[in-house]
Write a protein that holds these residues in place. Structure first.
Motif, PDB file in Angstrom:
ATOM      1  N   THR A 147       9.632  11.360  23.722  1.00 54.77           N
ATOM      2  CA  THR A 147      10.332  10.250  23.082  1.00 54.77           C
ATOM      3  C   THR A 147      10.815  10.669  21.699  1.00 54.77           C
ATOM      4  N   GLY A 148       9.981  11.403  20.983  1.00 54.11           N
ATOM      5  CA  GLY A 148      10.360  11.903  19.660  1.00 54.11           C
ATOM      6  C   GLY A 148      11.553  12.829  19.717  1.00 54.11           C
ATOM      7  N   ILE A 149      11.604  13.667  20.752  1.00 57.49           N
ATOM      8  CA  ILE A 149      12.727  14.595  20.909  1.00 57.49           C
ATOM      9  C   ILE A 149      14.012  13.811  21.144  1.00 57.49           C
ATOM     10  N   TYR A 150      13.957  12.824  22.048  1.00 57.96           N
ATOM     11  CA  TYR A 150      15.150  12.013  22.305  1.00 57.96           C
ATOM     12  C   TYR A 150      15.563  11.242  21.059  1.00 57.96           C
ATOM     13  N   SER A 151      14.578  10.739  20.308  1.00 55.11           N
ATOM     14  CA  SER A 151      14.891  10.022  19.065  1.00 55.11           C
ATOM     15  C   SER A 151      15.530  10.963  18.048  1.00 55.11           C
ATOM     16  N   ALA A 152      15.027  12.190  17.977  1.00 55.01           N
ATOM     17  CA  ALA A 152      15.588  13.154  17.026  1.00 55.01           C
ATOM     18  C   ALA A 152      17.048  13.458  17.350  1.00 55.01           C
ATOM     19  N   TYR A 153      17.384  13.471  18.640  1.00 54.91           N
ATOM     20  CA  TYR A 153      18.780  13.690  19.019  1.00 54.91           C
ATOM     21  C   TYR A 153      19.662  12.502  18.638  1.00 54.91           C
ATOM     22  N   LEU A 187      18.819  19.797  13.846  1.00 53.82           N
ATOM     23  CA  LEU A 187      18.696  20.654  15.035  1.00 53.82           C
ATOM     24  C   LEU A 187      17.364  21.400  15.026  1.00 53.82           C
ATOM     25  N   TYR A 188      16.949  21.894  13.871  1.00 50.44           N
ATOM     26  CA  TYR A 188      15.642  22.561  13.809  1.00 50.44           C
ATOM     27  C   TYR A 188      14.489  21.562  13.943  1.00 50.44           C
ATOM     28  N   ARG A 189      14.716  20.306  13.600  1.00 56.64           N
ATOM     29  CA  ARG A 189      13.687  19.285  13.847  1.00 56.64           C
ATOM     30  C   ARG A 189      13.481  19.117  15.344  1.00 56.64           C
ATOM     31  N   VAL A 190      14.569  19.055  16.099  1.00 53.13           N
ATOM     32  CA  VAL A 190      14.469  18.957  17.560  1.00 53.13           C
ATOM     33  C   VAL A 190      13.715  20.171  18.105  1.00 53.13           C
ATOM     34  N   ILE A 191      14.069  21.345  17.627  1.00 50.37           N
ATOM     35  CA  ILE A 191      13.425  22.585  18.088  1.00 50.37           C
ATOM     36  C   ILE A 191      11.925  22.561  17.748  1.00 50.37           C
TER      37      ILE A 191
END
Length: 199
Positions: free
Chosen positions: A4-10, A63-67
């Motif tokens: 969920t965090g990854i999708y939110s980060a996007y 982008l690095y936050r997603v990574i």
């Protein structure tokens, strides 16, 4: 929760609902300066872009936050997988893992597209790529890989994603990452690499 965090980060205002798509549109013929404009994004429109530009910094950081979120998940998923005994739970975990590999590959492909030279097969080994991090917890020097290594990393992630994800019928209505999405990103990356047959 990490997924969920990854999708939110996007969904960050720096990425697909913001600067990552807005700034290239401003640089194209889609936008014209008119008398009375507030000069918002004027430097982008004039192609006067510096590394300290706040929009550029926001895209890079997002982008690095997603990574980072993807790496956090991937560093711990094997330990979790070893505790599961229910086949259905293992299947779901594998699917989520495929989504995470795809999300990381997409983030890296955008970093490469925005912050590296265009791929030339003859020189890619000697061109600078991006900083590749494949672990959240391991300490590693922040050193840029070659452009070739960067693209190979993305392709490895997309192939892992393709193995773990399912082929969803009518995937265009599916709200999450599917095998078709991983294949589409792989086709686009292959196109950037001038590998037209793979694309």
């Amino acid at each position: 929760q990490t997924l969920t965090g990854i999708y939110s980060a996007y969904m960050s205002s720096a990425l697909y609902s913001g600067y990552l798509t807005l700034c290239p549109d401003i640089q194209s013929d889609l936008v014209y300066a008119v008398q009375g404009n507030s000069n918002t994004f004027g430097n982008i429109w004039l192609w006067d872009i510096r590394s300290t530009n706040s929009e550029v910094e926001a895209v890079y950081a997002a982008l690095y936050r997603v990574i980072g979120l993807c790496n956090f998940y991937l560093d711990q998923v094997e330990e979790l997988r070893n505790t599961l005994t229910d086949d259905e739970e293992i299947q779901y975990l594998d699917y989520y893992t495929g989504e995470v590999y795809c999300a990381r590959a997409l983030a890296y492909s955008e970093l490469i597209k925005c912050f590296c030279k265009a791929y030339d097969p003859a020189t890619a080994e000697n061109e600078l790529g991006v900083v590749l991090a494949d672990s959240y917890f391991a300490e590693a020097p922040a050193k840029r890989a070659s452009l070739k290594e960067s693209y190979e990393f993305v392709i490895r992630d997309l192939k892992k994603a393709e193995e773990l994800l399912e082929d969803i019928p009518e995937a265009y209505t599916y709200p999450y990452v599917s095998q078709s999405a991983a294949r589409a990103i792989l086709a686009r990356v292959s196109l950037y690499m001038q590998n037209f047959s793979a694309a």
